[in-house]
Write a protein that holds these residues in place. Structure first.
Motif: not given
Length: 273
Positions: A61-62, A64, A122, A178, A181-182
């Motif tokens: 995820y980095r 993003r 996720s 988290y 992004c989630v």
């Protein structure tokens, strides 16, 4: 927009420290106590593969993340976890040299980690947040209760303090990624229950494997002492239980346990050891 919640004054920077604990691992290094030694060794056996998985999950995820502060902390998180993995790999090699069947223990945990690595991103990140919570709470307890390690050899006490300091410094990094992004709170809490089961399962199985080699697996005295250590006095798990369960609150955040002063004190003491 600033996403990072790491407080002012807390730096997420890796420390390139090496620990030679090979001689310590030839004995029951925690006060000549078989259970206490096995318990901490059992935790160490999970770190090389576990912390590599934490790195992998955050890396997914980095790209993003736009916040420069959080990006810098992600780099620091990856650096810290990579060094933890390196030092605990050396630590675990010392256990293997003593005669423990570390290959079998590693393979058991590696199978679990391969399964974790096959999950959707996720879920991997949610699992990392949950596992990071366990390490952060245990780290805080070790820093707050130095008497828990007072019977350990100086080198081992310093290694565990160093690890606890850095786990505290980066305890919100994966959580912030988290959340940005989630952000699925229900998933976060559900995955925590799975991580709880697997964390305690593998710690217990590893402890049993080590005690079996030591000839202490069926020693009533060893287990009574161990149960007292974890649940009686000092009660390592009992004392941590409220903080472990705090993760299930809807408004939970790692820095609700604001231990910056404790962190500063231990950083000063680590530098003087």
């Amino acid at each position: 927009m600033t996403i990072s919640s790491t407080p002012e004054g807390v730096s997420v920077q890796p420390r390139h420290i090496r620990f030679d604990v090979s001689e310590d691992l030839k004995s029951f290094w925690h006060g000549n106590d078989a259970f206490r030694t096995a318990f901490f060794n059992a935790l160490s056996l999970q770190f090389p593969d576990g912390e590599q998985q934490f790195i992998n999950a955050v890396r997914l995820y980095r790209d993003r993340i736009d916040d420069p502060k959080l990006q810098a902390e992600i780099r620091g998180f990856i650096g810290q976890e990579a060094l933890h993995s390196r030092e605990h790999k050396t630590y675990n090699d010392g256990l293997k040299a003593r005669g423990y069947d570390i290959d079998a223990i590693d393979e058991r945990f590696a199978r679990h980690m391969r399964w974790v690595g096959s999950l959707p991103p996720s879920r991997q990140l949610a699992g990392t947040c949950a596992a990071e919570h366990y390490t952060a709470v245990l780290a805080n307890a070790i820093l707050q209760n130095p008497e828990w390690m007072q019977d350990a050899t100086p080198a081992m006490a310093r290694l565990w303090r160093w690890h606890a300091i850095e786990e505290t410094e980066h305890k919100s990094v994966a959580f912030d990624v988290y959340r940005a992004c989630v952000g699925n709170e229900r998933l976060r809490r559900i995955i925590f229950l799975f991580v709880t089961w697997n964390f305690f399962k593998h710690t217990f199985l590893n402890t049993c494997s080590l005690l079996k080699t030591d000839g202490k697996l069926w020693s009533l005295r060893t287990w009574l002492g161990g149960l007292n250590f974890l649940w009686g006095k000092p009660g390592v798990i009992r004392r941590c239980l409220p903080e472990f369960l705090a993760y299930l609150r809807k408004d939970f955040h790692p820095w609700q346990q604001d231990n910056r002063l404790l962190l500063e004190r231990n950083l000063r003491e680590l530098g003087s050891v």
